[in-house]
Design a protein around this motif. Structure first.
Motif, PDB file in Angstrom:
ATOM      1  N   GLU A  56       0.840  -1.193   0.000  1.00 19.37           N
ATOM      2  CA  GLU A  56       0.000   0.000   0.000  1.00 19.37           C
ATOM      3  C   GLU A  56       0.877   1.245   0.000  1.00 19.37           C
ATOM      4  O   GLU A  56       1.658   1.478   0.919  1.00 19.37           O
ATOM      5  CB  GLU A  56      -0.932   0.014   1.211  1.00 19.37           C
ATOM      6  CG  GLU A  56      -1.970   1.097   1.129  1.00 19.37           C
ATOM      7  CD  GLU A  56      -3.215   0.793   1.943  1.00 19.37           C
ATOM      8  OE1 GLU A  56      -4.079   1.674   2.004  1.00 19.37           O
ATOM      9  OE2 GLU A  56      -3.304  -0.307   2.515  1.00 19.37           O
ATOM     10  N   ILE A  57       0.773   2.019  -1.065  1.00 16.65           N
ATOM     11  CA  ILE A  57       1.459   3.307  -1.176  1.00 16.65           C
ATOM     12  C   ILE A  57       0.366   4.333  -1.431  1.00 16.65           C
ATOM     13  O   ILE A  57      -0.047   4.541  -2.578  1.00 16.65           O
ATOM     14  CB  ILE A  57       2.502   3.308  -2.320  1.00 16.65           C
ATOM     15  CG1 ILE A  57       3.518   2.182  -2.111  1.00 16.65           C
ATOM     16  CG2 ILE A  57       3.196   4.664  -2.408  1.00 16.65           C
ATOM     17  CD1 ILE A  57       4.546   2.072  -3.203  1.00 16.65           C
ATOM     18  N   PRO A  58      -0.185   4.921  -0.332  1.00 12.81           N
ATOM     19  CA  PRO A  58      -1.335   5.817  -0.454  1.00 12.81           C
ATOM     20  C   PRO A  58      -1.171   6.820  -1.580  1.00 12.81           C
ATOM     21  O   PRO A  58      -0.072   7.362  -1.770  1.00 12.81           O
ATOM     22  CB  PRO A  58      -1.381   6.509   0.913  1.00 12.81           C
ATOM     23  CG  PRO A  58      -0.761   5.504   1.837  1.00 12.81           C
ATOM     24  CD  PRO A  58       0.334   4.862   1.025  1.00 12.81           C
ATOM     25  N   PRO A  59      -2.234   7.023  -2.365  1.00 13.97           N
ATOM     26  CA  PRO A  59      -3.593   6.484  -2.186  1.00 13.97           C
ATOM     27  C   PRO A  59      -3.821   5.162  -2.929  1.00 13.97           C
ATOM     28  O   PRO A  59      -4.976   4.768  -3.088  1.00 13.97           O
ATOM     29  CB  PRO A  59      -4.457   7.593  -2.784  1.00 13.97           C
ATOM     30  CG  PRO A  59      -3.628   8.108  -3.928  1.00 13.97           C
ATOM     31  CD  PRO A  59      -2.196   8.022  -3.465  1.00 13.97           C
ATOM     32  N   SER A  60      -2.767   4.516  -3.386  1.00 14.36           N
ATOM     33  CA  SER A  60      -2.934   3.318  -4.208  1.00 14.36           C
ATOM     34  C   SER A  60      -2.309   2.077  -3.566  1.00 14.36           C
ATOM     35  O   SER A  60      -1.529   2.176  -2.614  1.00 14.36           O
ATOM     36  CB  SER A  60      -2.295   3.524  -5.589  1.00 14.36           C
ATOM     37  OG  SER A  60      -2.836   4.645  -6.235  1.00 14.36           O
ATOM     38  N   LYS A  61      -2.665   0.917  -4.126  1.00 12.19           N
ATOM     39  CA  LYS A  61      -1.975  -0.338  -3.819  1.00 12.19           C
ATOM     40  C   LYS A  61      -1.178  -0.691  -5.060  1.00 12.19           C
ATOM     41  O   LYS A  61      -1.674  -0.568  -6.185  1.00 12.19           O
ATOM     42  CB  LYS A  61      -2.978  -1.453  -3.511  1.00 12.19           C
ATOM     43  CG  LYS A  61      -3.648  -1.340  -2.150  1.00 12.19           C
ATOM     44  CD  LYS A  61      -4.551  -2.541  -1.912  1.00 12.19           C
ATOM     45  CE  LYS A  61      -5.071  -2.556  -0.479  1.00 12.19           C
ATOM     46  NZ  LYS A  61      -6.002  -1.461  -0.212  1.00 12.19           N
ATOM     47  N   VAL A  62       0.071  -1.101  -4.875  1.00 14.87           N
ATOM     48  CA  VAL A  62       0.888  -1.477  -6.026  1.00 14.87           C
ATOM     49  C   VAL A  62       1.226  -2.960  -5.940  1.00 14.87           C
ATOM     50  O   VAL A  62       1.320  -3.531  -4.852  1.00 14.87           O
ATOM     51  CB  VAL A  62       2.183  -0.635  -6.131  1.00 14.87           C
ATOM     52  CG1 VAL A  62       1.857   0.824  -6.333  1.00 14.87           C
ATOM     53  CG2 VAL A  62       3.061  -0.821  -4.906  1.00 14.87           C
TER      54      VAL A  62
END
Length: 203
Positions: A56-62
């Motif tokens: 999780e690397i806000p605001p996304s999930k990688v």
């Protein structure tokens, strides 16, 4: 959804990390146009199957590819530990014992319950409960230690088996065995294109 989507995702993620939007966009460039929600479920299912890493690397999930060495390091104890967490706590001990004993075709040593993520207290509590289905093996446990080299079995370690399992234990055990099988083999090209793809399809 295309039969070779898993192979395409591996190709796309080779050597890099991408968000759900990134994966969806690159798949579209390759002719695979799927809705973002469908891709979200598919990528999370691959994460649950330990085919992909999710960070999780806000605001996304990688997502990134799980290296072969990491996949190979999974053992039967880890697989069972992962899957029994989804069932009723009161069934964890007997289901873990049933799955492992059927897989290895032998009784389960006390030490192995710890390896499956079950505490000594959980085992003790279950053994003293009226619903207990575990029994000490009738045979000398030493008969089963010959050939066991991946774990160290202490001298005098008790071994347990289930002689007649409750239907609920068998039902949950069979579900877990199917999940383990699905997570261990490539099912690409075997699932109908018309079958909906959701997280539940991989459970």
């Amino acid at each position: 959804m295309s039969d070779n989507i898993y192979l395409l995702i591996n190709e796309i993620l080779k050597g890099k990390q991408l968000s759900i939007s990134g994966v969806t966009r690159e798949l579209k460039d390759k002719g695979i146009d799927e809705h973002r929600l469908v891709m979200t479920g598919y990528l999370r299912a691959l994460k649950d199957l330990r085919k992909l890493n999710e960070v999780e690397i806000p605001p996304s999930k990688v997502y990134s590819i799980v290296e072969t060495e990491q996949t190979d390091s999974m053992d039967i104890y880890s697989l069972i530990s992962d899957h029994i967490r989804s069932i009723d706590p009161s069934l964890m001990v007997p289901v873990a014992a049933y799955v492992l004993s059927r897989t290895l075709d032998r009784p389960v040593f006390k030490e192995e319950f710890t390896k499956m993520g079950l505490s000594a207290k959980s085992l003790t509590d279950y053994l003293s409960s009226p619903e207990c289905e575990l029994h000490l093996t009738d045979k000398n446990p030493k008969e089963y230690t010959t050939g066991i080299t991946k774990i160290k079995v202490p001298v005098g370690e008790p071994a347990y088996e289930i002689k007649k399992a409750d239907p609920a234990v068998i039902k949950h055990s069979n579900c877990i065995l199917i999940r383990i099988l699905r997570s261990s083999v490539d099912l690409g090209g075997l699932i109908p294109k018309t079958k909906p793809t959701s997280l539940e399809d991989f459970r």
